[in-house]
Write a protein that holds these residues in place. Structure first.
Motif, PDB file in Angstrom:
ATOM      1  N   UNK A 257       0.808  -1.266  -0.014  1.00  7.05           N
ATOM      2  CA  UNK A 257      -0.077  -0.029  -0.022  1.00  7.05           C
ATOM      3  C   UNK A 257       1.085   1.355   0.027  1.00  7.05           C
ATOM      4  N   UNK A 258       2.113   1.426   0.865  1.00  4.69           N
ATOM      5  CA  UNK A 258       2.932   2.601   0.658  1.00  4.69           C
ATOM      6  C   UNK A 258       3.489   2.730  -0.486  1.00  4.69           C
ATOM      7  N   UNK A 259       4.034   1.447  -1.220  1.00  2.00           N
ATOM      8  CA  UNK A 259       4.517   1.757  -2.548  1.00  2.00           C
ATOM      9  C   UNK A 259       3.449   2.279  -3.561  1.00  2.00           C
ATOM     10  N   UNK A 260       2.275   1.576  -3.504  1.00  3.08           N
ATOM     11  CA  UNK A 260       1.310   2.133  -4.410  1.00  3.08           C
ATOM     12  C   UNK A 260       0.952   3.867  -4.171  1.00  3.08           C
ATOM     13  N   UNK A 261       0.919   4.040  -3.069  1.00  2.00           N
ATOM     14  CA  UNK A 261       0.752   5.466  -2.790  1.00  2.00           C
ATOM     15  C   UNK A 261       1.875   6.481  -3.221  1.00  2.00           C
ATOM     16  N   UNK A 262       3.312   6.070  -3.130  1.00  2.00           N
ATOM     17  CA  UNK A 262       4.376   6.822  -3.489  1.00  2.00           C
ATOM     18  C   UNK A 262       4.748   6.811  -4.733  1.00  2.00           C
ATOM     19  N   UNK A 263       4.467   5.356  -5.369  1.00  2.00           N
ATOM     20  CA  UNK A 263       4.873   5.276  -6.771  1.00  2.00           C
ATOM     21  C   UNK A 263       3.714   5.572  -7.853  1.00  2.00           C
ATOM     22  N   UNK A 264       2.334   5.580  -7.268  1.00  2.00           N
ATOM     23  CA  UNK A 264       1.511   5.688  -8.297  1.00  2.00           C
ATOM     24  C   UNK A 264       0.373   6.911  -7.914  1.00  2.00           C
ATOM     25  N   UNK A 265      -0.220   6.660  -6.903  1.00  4.31           N
ATOM     26  CA  UNK A 265      -1.022   7.813  -6.420  1.00  4.31           C
ATOM     27  C   UNK A 265      -0.648   9.141  -6.262  1.00  4.31           C
ATOM     28  N   UNK A 266       0.440   9.465  -5.783  1.00  7.96           N
ATOM     29  CA  UNK A 266       1.045  10.655  -5.427  1.00  7.96           C
ATOM     30  C   UNK A 266       1.527  11.269  -6.665  1.00  7.96           C
ATOM     31  N   UNK A 267       1.637  10.569  -7.960  1.00  6.95           N
ATOM     32  CA  UNK A 267       1.824  10.887  -9.160  1.00  6.95           C
ATOM     33  C   UNK A 267       0.748  11.174  -9.932  1.00  6.95           C
ATOM     34  N   UNK A 268      -0.580  10.741  -9.324  1.00  9.88           N
ATOM     35  CA  UNK A 268      -1.632  10.756 -10.235  1.00  9.88           C
ATOM     36  C   UNK A 268      -2.046   9.496 -11.284  1.00  9.88           C
ATOM     37  N   UNK A 269      -1.448   8.614 -10.802  1.00 15.31           N
ATOM     38  CA  UNK A 269      -1.343   7.076 -11.776  1.00 15.31           C
ATOM     39  C   UNK A 269      -2.227   6.272 -11.051  1.00 15.31           C
ATOM     40  N   UNK A 270      -3.602   6.691 -11.435  1.00 18.42           N
ATOM     41  CA  UNK A 270      -4.701   5.884 -10.701  1.00 18.42           C
ATOM     42  C   UNK A 270      -5.093   4.665 -11.290  1.00 18.42           C
ATOM     43  N   UNK A 271      -4.763   4.300 -12.325  1.00 19.10           N
ATOM     44  CA  UNK A 271      -5.069   3.080 -13.163  1.00 19.10           C
ATOM     45  C   UNK A 271      -5.933   3.739 -14.474  1.00 19.10           C
ATOM     46  N   UNK A 272      -6.571   2.594 -15.151  1.00 19.34           N
ATOM     47  CA  UNK A 272      -7.037   2.890 -16.616  1.00 19.34           C
ATOM     48  C   UNK A 272      -7.955   4.053 -16.397  1.00 19.34           C
ATOM     49  N   UNK A 273      -8.553   4.570 -15.453  1.00 12.05           N
ATOM     50  CA  UNK A 273      -9.291   5.954 -15.396  1.00 12.05           C
ATOM     51  C   UNK A 273      -8.174   7.139 -15.785  1.00 12.05           C
ATOM     52  N   UNK A 274      -7.110   6.711 -15.344  1.00 12.79           N
ATOM     53  CA  UNK A 274      -6.137   8.221 -15.661  1.00 12.79           C
ATOM     54  C   UNK A 274      -5.231   7.930 -16.963  1.00 12.79           C
ATOM     55  N   UNK A 275      -5.481   6.737 -17.385  1.00 17.36           N
ATOM     56  CA  UNK A 275      -4.465   6.250 -18.270  1.00 17.36           C
ATOM     57  C   UNK A 275      -2.932   5.594 -18.157  1.00 17.36           C
ATOM     58  N   UNK A 276      -2.944   5.487 -16.806  1.00 18.91           N
ATOM     59  CA  UNK A 276      -1.675   4.835 -16.437  1.00 18.91           C
ATOM     60  C   UNK A 276      -1.641   4.456 -14.823  1.00 18.91           C
ATOM     61  N   UNK A 277      -1.296   3.230 -14.936  1.00 16.96           N
ATOM     62  CA  UNK A 277      -1.171   2.409 -13.529  1.00 16.96           C
ATOM     63  C   UNK A 277       0.186   1.619 -13.443  1.00 16.96           C
ATOM     64  N   UNK A 278      -0.113   0.197 -13.364  1.00 15.77           N
ATOM     65  CA  UNK A 278       1.104  -0.529 -13.670  1.00 15.77           C
ATOM     66  C   UNK A 278       1.504  -0.564 -14.939  1.00 15.77           C
ATOM     67  N   UNK A 279       0.461  -0.441 -15.860  1.00 16.01           N
ATOM     68  CA  UNK A 279       0.791  -0.169 -17.384  1.00 16.01           C
ATOM     69  C   UNK A 279       0.361   1.272 -17.805  1.00 16.01           C
ATOM     70  N   UNK A 280       0.748   1.594 -19.094  1.00 12.59           N
ATOM     71  CA  UNK A 280       0.273   2.826 -19.463  1.00 12.59           C
ATOM     72  C   UNK A 280      -0.704   2.512 -20.744  1.00 12.59           C
ATOM     73  N   UNK A 281      -1.611   3.384 -20.748  1.00 14.63           N
ATOM     74  CA  UNK A 281      -2.953   2.858 -21.661  1.00 14.63           C
ATOM     75  C   UNK A 281      -3.219   3.938 -22.605  1.00 14.63           C
ATOM     76  N   UNK A 282      -3.299   3.776 -24.067  1.00 10.93           N
ATOM     77  CA  UNK A 282      -3.572   4.837 -25.012  1.00 10.93           C
ATOM     78  C   UNK A 282      -4.998   5.308 -25.024  1.00 10.93           C
TER      79      UNK A 282
END
Length: 282
Positions: A257-282
């Motif tokens: 959970x801490x890694x998700x927050x620092x590496x993704x949530x804090x950078x605005x990478x929330x998943x498919x809804x924002x176009x980027x999560x563990x993967x990047x979406x076109x």
């Protein structure tokens, strides 16, 4: 039941709103501020291409008609004044859900059925905070409701069987397959199966056993599944696994959970809804 109010316009709340409107229901979208509601038109434009791509009967005209059946309101009393059914999709915290239903109970018409979209909490933990526990139950939708179209219907011991049946019928009317859950179960059916699976994938990654891509590839090839666990995380969105695990007694899952927050949530990478999560979406 023709008039639906959805409390909360996040990823899943907005999907329930749009799907119900697409199925011909009149829907009020409620959230706590007008600033949040002002973002909804952009959300509808994001959903439209998915419907056109995934549903054979979708047309631009039908999608525009769906939008026309949605009304937004930041006034709770106004939002629920005509509701036959209220579905709550606020953050997955028991105290927030309990206080929300206390407020709704003070202003909702007597006819209104109440449902929580909680994915983990039991209806019996929330029902006492309503003024009509016999009309309270859970209706849990899977993410991407237009294609992963199950609705888990779960009452508590005090739920009126007629209310349960009405909720299941409503789910069917908006294109869902109602899953009748006969007893209260944390995680319902879907998450009782899914959460251990996703946790196993998270631990493989955190222990550096295999890459995200190889974990997903292994699952897809070996089982024939269309998606691997990290692709599912992206669809669910980063906030859900973070909220579920940030206070976990399992140190590995808390670290995840801490890694998700620092590496993704804090950078605005929330998943498919924002176009980027563990993967990047076109």
């Amino acid at each position: 039941m023709e008039n639906l109010t959805v409390l909360g316009t996040g990823v899943l709340g907005s999907q329930i709103i749009f799907q119900a409107a697409y199925s011909g229901k009149n829907v009020v979208a409620y959230d706590i501020s007008q600033e949040i509601l002002d973002k909804l038109p952009a959300r509808w434009e994001q959903l439209k291409p998915s419907y056109l791509n995934d549903l054979k009967d979708a047309t631009p005209e039908k999608l525009d008609a769906a939008v026309s059946r949605i009304r937004a309101s930041a006034d709770l009393a106004d939002a629920v004044k005509d509701a036959d059914l209220v579905i709550e999709a606020v953050p997955e915290r028991l105290d927030i859900k309990q206080s929300t239903w206390e407020k709704v109970s003070a202003v909702a018409p007597e006819k209104t059925i109440f449902a929580t979209n909680s994915s983990t909490l039991l209806p019996s933990a929330i029902a006492p905070f309503t003024d009509r526990p016999e009309k309270f139950l859970a209706m849990h939708f899977a993410n991407q409701v237009w294609i992963f179209n199950t609705c888990e219907v779960m009452g508590h011991p005090g739920t009126d069987p007629k209310v349960f049946d009405a909720a299941a019928e409503f789910a069917e009317q908006i294109g869902m397959v109602p899953i009748h859950i006969h007893k209260e179960q944390p995680g319902y059916v879907l998450n009782s199966l899914l959460v251990p699976f996703l946790e196993a994938a998270a631990k493989l990654w955190m222990r550096e056993i295999a890459s995200i891509e190889d974990v997903d590839k292994t699952w897809r090839i070996s089982t024939g599944s269309p998606m691997g666990p990290f692709q599912i995380y992206d669809i669910v969105g980063m906030m859900t696994p973070y909220m579920l695990n940030k206070d976990s007694d399992d140190p590995e899952m808390k670290a995840f959970a801490d890694k998700i927050k620092s590496d993704f949530i804090d950078k605005g990478y929330l998943g498919t809804s924002t176009g980027r999560g563990f993967y990047t979406y076109g």
